[in-house]
Design an enzyme around this catalytic site. Structure first.
Site, mmCIF file in Angstrom:
data_model
loop_
_atom_site.group_PDB
_atom_site.id
_atom_site.type_symbol
_atom_site.label_atom_id
_atom_site.label_comp_id
_atom_site.label_asym_id
_atom_site.label_seq_id
_atom_site.Cartn_x
_atom_site.Cartn_y
_atom_site.Cartn_z
ATOM 1 N N ASP A 135 31.058 19.644 53.583
ATOM 2 C CA ASP A 135 29.981 18.843 54.609
ATOM 3 C C ASP A 135 31.582 18.437 56.577
ATOM 4 O OD1 ASP A 135 28.617 18.890 52.701
ATOM 5 O OD2 ASP A 135 28.190 17.261 52.101
ATOM 6 N N ARG A 185 26.468 26.264 57.071
ATOM 7 C CA ARG A 185 25.496 25.818 56.511
ATOM 8 C C ARG A 185 25.147 24.886 57.917
ATOM 9 N NH1 ARG A 185 26.176 20.969 53.152
ATOM 10 N NH2 ARG A 185 25.990 21.956 51.694
ATOM 11 N N GLY A 189 21.916 16.930 62.036
ATOM 12 C CA GLY A 189 23.155 15.379 62.434
ATOM 13 C C GLY A 189 22.504 14.893 61.443
#
Length: 309
Positions: A135, A185, A189
C-alpha cells in the site's frame, strides 16, 4: 470541506477515543472490517471467494514506532498466509501491506527493517502460492515505498505497488511501472495532502485517474483499478477493449462493505473483481479515511454512534 474535516479527525486522538468508546461504532466497523482476528479475515475471504470474488487482506495498523510491534505485524502476516494456504484460498486471495506498519517509520534504520520484514512476508506469500501488494501512504513516504518495492521486485517480480491518482507525480510513476510483470493498483488516494503535491478537487482527481488508467492499460503490466465510481469503471472497461486486453490481464478492486452488489455484478459479468478486506483492532484511521472518500456514509455512521444497540 467535509472530506478535509474527516481526514483531520483521522489523526485526532480525542475524536478517536470518543468513537472507540461508542457502542454504536461496532455496527459501522462490522460493515467495513472483517473483524479483529486472523480467523475473521480468513472467514470473510472464504465467503467472498465462494461468491466468485477475489480478495486482498490488510492487517490494520500503520506508523509503527516500536520495533517489537513491527515484528508482531510481520508475524501476523505470516500467520495469515499460512491460514489462507491451509484453507485452500491462496489461488484467489493475496495480502496488502503498509510498510509503515512493519518498520518504515522507525527512527533508526526504518527502511532497512521494513525491507527485511517485507522480504519475509513475500517469502511467506511465495510459499503459500500467492502475492503481496504494498500500500501507498501519505506523500512523504512515496519515494521510500517505491525504493523498497523496487528492491523487493529483484527477488519477487510479482510484488505489487499502489499508486494514488490524486498525487501530481503519479502519472509519471505509472509510466515507470507500466512494464512487463509489474502489478499496479491505481486508487484515488485517501490521505490529507497539501495542494503543492496533490490535486484538491474531485474533478481534477478523476481526470488524473483517467490519464493514469490510460497509461497502465496501454502498458505491459497488470493494472488493478481500485474505484467504486461507475464512470471510471466504464472507462476502464472501454480502455481494456481499446488496448486488446482480455479477461485476466487486469482487474477491478473495491473495498469490503462498499457497493457489494456492484462487486458481484462485475464478477458475474466475467470481470476479475477483488475486494480489499481489512482486519484487526486498529480500525479507526482506516474508517475515517473511508468516510472521507464517501461522505454519504457519514449519516449511517452518525446514526450508528447514537444507537444504544
Amino acid at each position: 470541506m467535509l472530506r478535509r474535516t474527516l481526514l483531520a479527525a483521522a489523526g485526532s486522538d480525542r475524536t478517536r477515543a470518543l468513537v472507540e468508546r461508542s457502542p454504536g461504532s461496532r455496527q459501522v466497523v462490522k460493515r467495513y472490517v472483517a473483524g479483529p482476528a486472523t480467523d475473521d479475515a480468513v472467514a470473510v475471504a472464504d465467503a467472498l471467494i465462494e461468491d466468485g470474488l477475489l480478495a486482498t487482506l490488510d492487517h490494520l495498523g500503520e506508523d509503527t514506532t516500536d520495533a517489537n510491534q513491527a515484528i508482531l505485524v510481520k508475524e501476523a502476516y505470516l500467520l495469515l498466509l499460512e491460514r489462507l494456504a491451509a484453507a485452500g484460498l491462496t489461488p484467489h486471495a493475496e495480502v496488502s501491506v503498509k510498510l509503515s506498519a512493519i518498520g518504515q517509520s522507525l527512527s533508526s534504520d526504518g527502511e532497512k527493517i521494513a525491507l527485511e520484514h517485507a522480504h519475509a512476508i513475500c517469502e511467506g506469500a511465495q510459499r503459500a502460492g500467492t502475492t503481496v501488494t504494498f500500500d501507498m501512504e501519505d506523500h512523504s513516504t512515496t519515494d521510500s515505498t517505491l525504493k523498497i518495492v523496487a528492491e523487493l521486485r529483484r527477488d519477487y517480480p510479482w510484488a505489487g505497488i499502489v499508486l494514488q491518482a490524486y498525487l501530481r507525480r503519479t502519472e509519471a510513476d505509472c509510466k515507470d511501472f507500466a512494464t512487463p510483470g509489474s502489478r499496479v493498483r491505481l486508487c484515488k488516494g485517501a490521505y490529507r495532502e497539501p495542494e503543492s503535491v496533490a490535486y484538491q478537487t474531485t474533478q481534477d482527481v478523476d481526470l488524473s485517474f483517467v490519464r493514469c488508467m490510460r497509461t497502465l492499460m496501454a502498458g505491459e503490466g497488470y493494472p488493478m483499478l481500485a474505484t467504486h465510481d461507475p464512470r471510471l469503471i466504464e472507462i476502464g472497461g472501454a480502455l481494456a477493449v481499446r488496448n486488446g486486453r482480455g479477461i485476466g490481464s487486469y482487474e477491478f478492486q473495491m473495498l469490503f462493505g462498499v457497493r457489494p452488489h456492484e462487486q458481484k455484478r462485475l464478477a458475474s459479468a466475467g470481470e476479475r473483481m477483488r475486494v480489499y478486506v481489512p482486519y484487526g483492532s486498529e480500525w479507526y484511521g482506516y474508517l475515517m479515511r473511508r468516510l472521507a472518500e464517501r461522505p454519504a456514509n457519514l449519516g449511517f455512521f452518525a446514526r450508528s454512534l447514537l444507537s444504544k444497540d
